[in-house]
Design an enzyme around this catalytic site. Structure first.
Site, mmCIF file in Angstrom:
data_model
loop_
_atom_site.group_PDB
_atom_site.id
_atom_site.type_symbol
_atom_site.label_atom_id
_atom_site.label_comp_id
_atom_site.label_asym_id
_atom_site.label_seq_id
_atom_site.Cartn_x
_atom_site.Cartn_y
_atom_site.Cartn_z
ATOM 1 N N ASP A 147 -2.316 22.480 -34.800
ATOM 2 C CA ASP A 147 -2.703 21.206 -35.400
ATOM 3 C C ASP A 147 -2.410 20.045 -34.467
ATOM 4 O O ASP A 147 -1.244 19.749 -34.182
ATOM 5 C CB ASP A 147 -1.915 20.998 -36.703
ATOM 6 C CG ASP A 147 -2.416 21.891 -37.826
ATOM 7 O OD1 ASP A 147 -3.621 21.873 -38.099
ATOM 8 O OD2 ASP A 147 -1.586 22.605 -38.423
ATOM 9 N N GLY A 199 -2.803 16.038 -42.036
ATOM 10 C CA GLY A 199 -1.765 15.235 -41.389
ATOM 11 C C GLY A 199 -0.373 15.813 -41.508
ATOM 12 O O GLY A 199 0.435 15.670 -40.597
ATOM 13 N N PHE A 200 -0.086 16.464 -42.623
ATOM 14 C CA PHE A 200 1.277 16.952 -42.846
ATOM 15 C C PHE A 200 1.268 18.351 -43.457
ATOM 16 O O PHE A 200 0.405 18.653 -44.284
ATOM 17 C CB PHE A 200 2.037 16.021 -43.798
ATOM 18 C CG PHE A 200 2.102 14.602 -43.308
ATOM 19 C CD1 PHE A 200 3.069 14.213 -42.398
ATOM 20 C CD2 PHE A 200 1.172 13.665 -43.754
ATOM 21 C CE1 PHE A 200 3.122 12.904 -41.937
ATOM 22 C CE2 PHE A 200 1.209 12.345 -43.296
ATOM 23 C CZ PHE A 200 2.188 11.969 -42.384
ATOM 24 N N ASP A 241 -7.217 25.463 -45.267
ATOM 25 C CA ASP A 241 -6.018 24.911 -44.629
ATOM 26 C C ASP A 241 -5.313 23.915 -45.544
ATOM 27 O O ASP A 241 -5.874 22.880 -45.887
ATOM 28 C CB ASP A 241 -6.456 24.221 -43.329
ATOM 29 C CG ASP A 241 -5.289 23.716 -42.497
ATOM 30 O OD1 ASP A 241 -4.129 23.945 -42.867
ATOM 31 O OD2 ASP A 241 -5.561 23.087 -41.446
ATOM 32 N N GLY A 263 1.394 27.221 -42.958
ATOM 33 C CA GLY A 263 2.484 26.730 -42.127
ATOM 34 C C GLY A 263 3.838 26.979 -42.749
ATOM 35 O O GLY A 263 4.538 27.938 -42.424
#
Ligand code: DX5
Ligand code: ZN
Length: 227
Positions: A38, A145-146, A178, A200
């Site tokens: 990412d 973004g996170f 995702d 993640g």
């Protein structure tokens, strides 16, 4: 046994960077074919992650497919450099590209697989015209973004629409999801038509990394068997 139709893409955004190489090898041991990378620029998304030097450093330690997710503005300016430093696939955001077809062509000219991604707020119909030209479509199931955010349930209906379009038009495109995908949600997204999953925090943040990866394959297999 891992199902060849299902692709696991652990996102190193959630990794412990002090032992990144070791953790990457653990994802490989668990059977992960992809490594999801990412790249956040602080403009397209509020956060800044990492870029070329990290990718270049980890390239020699694994032959996993480097699935680079560009959350950056002006992706066309960086395709060549990401290709050079070790990306196998480059995914850019539809919302970030002035001319998506030009970005796709540029990725292909650099010998890489092209992916296109949409944020949760972008209507699915906007990405459909590009599916005939890409190898992968990345459906964001959180705001990009996170890591560590909650899976947005409405993503399943979006995945389903994309899968129906792909099948109807006999296209050969990987549908990757995702954001917030854990072992429970993986079943839902596979049922909706995804065949690749990014994860993640649920992979890197607790327990054994290789075992965590294997659990995703198990969950995906049972979802596929029930289909
Ligand atoms: C979000 C990133 C994701 C994220 C996934 O902007 O694109 O790849 O790191 O992490 P989890 O699985 O923790 O949501
Ligand atoms: Zn991502």
């Amino acid at each position: 046994m891992t199902d060849s139709r299902f692709i696991m893409a652990p996102s190193i955004l959630a990794a412990d960077f002090s032992i990144l190489g070791k953790q990457i090898k653990a994802t490989h041991k668990g059977g992960a074919q992809y490594l999801h990378i990412d790249v956040c620029d602080g403009v397209f998304v509020p956060s800044i992650s990492f870029g070329m030097p990290v990718i270049e450093t980890i390239r020699p330690i694994t032959d996993q497919f480097f699935d680079v997710h560009l959350m950056i503005v002006n992706p066309e300016n960086y395709v060549e450099e990401f290709a050079r430093c070790g990306a196998d696939g480059i995914t850019f955001h539809l919302e970030a590209a002035k001319d998506p077809n030009a970005v796709i062509d540029l990725i292909h000219k650099n010998g890489k697989k092209a992916g296109i991604s949409i944020k949760p707020g972008t209507e699915v119909e906007a990405v459909l015209p590009y599916l005939k030209s890409v190898e992968l479509v990345l459906v964001m199931s959180v705001e990009p973004g996170f890591g560590g955010q909650k899976f947005m349930e409405e993503s399943c209906a979006r995945i389903k629409k994309i899968r129906e379009y792909i099948d109807k038009n006999h296209l050969n495109v990987i549908v990757e999801v995702d954001g917030g995908v854990d072992r429970r949600t993986v079943k839902k997204v596979v049922n909706a038509g995804a065949n690749a999953v990014v994860s993640g925090s649920a992979i890197f943040r607790k327990g054994s990394i290789s075992r965590n990866v294997r659990k995703y394959f198990k969950a995906a297999e049972s979802a596929l068997a029930e289909k």
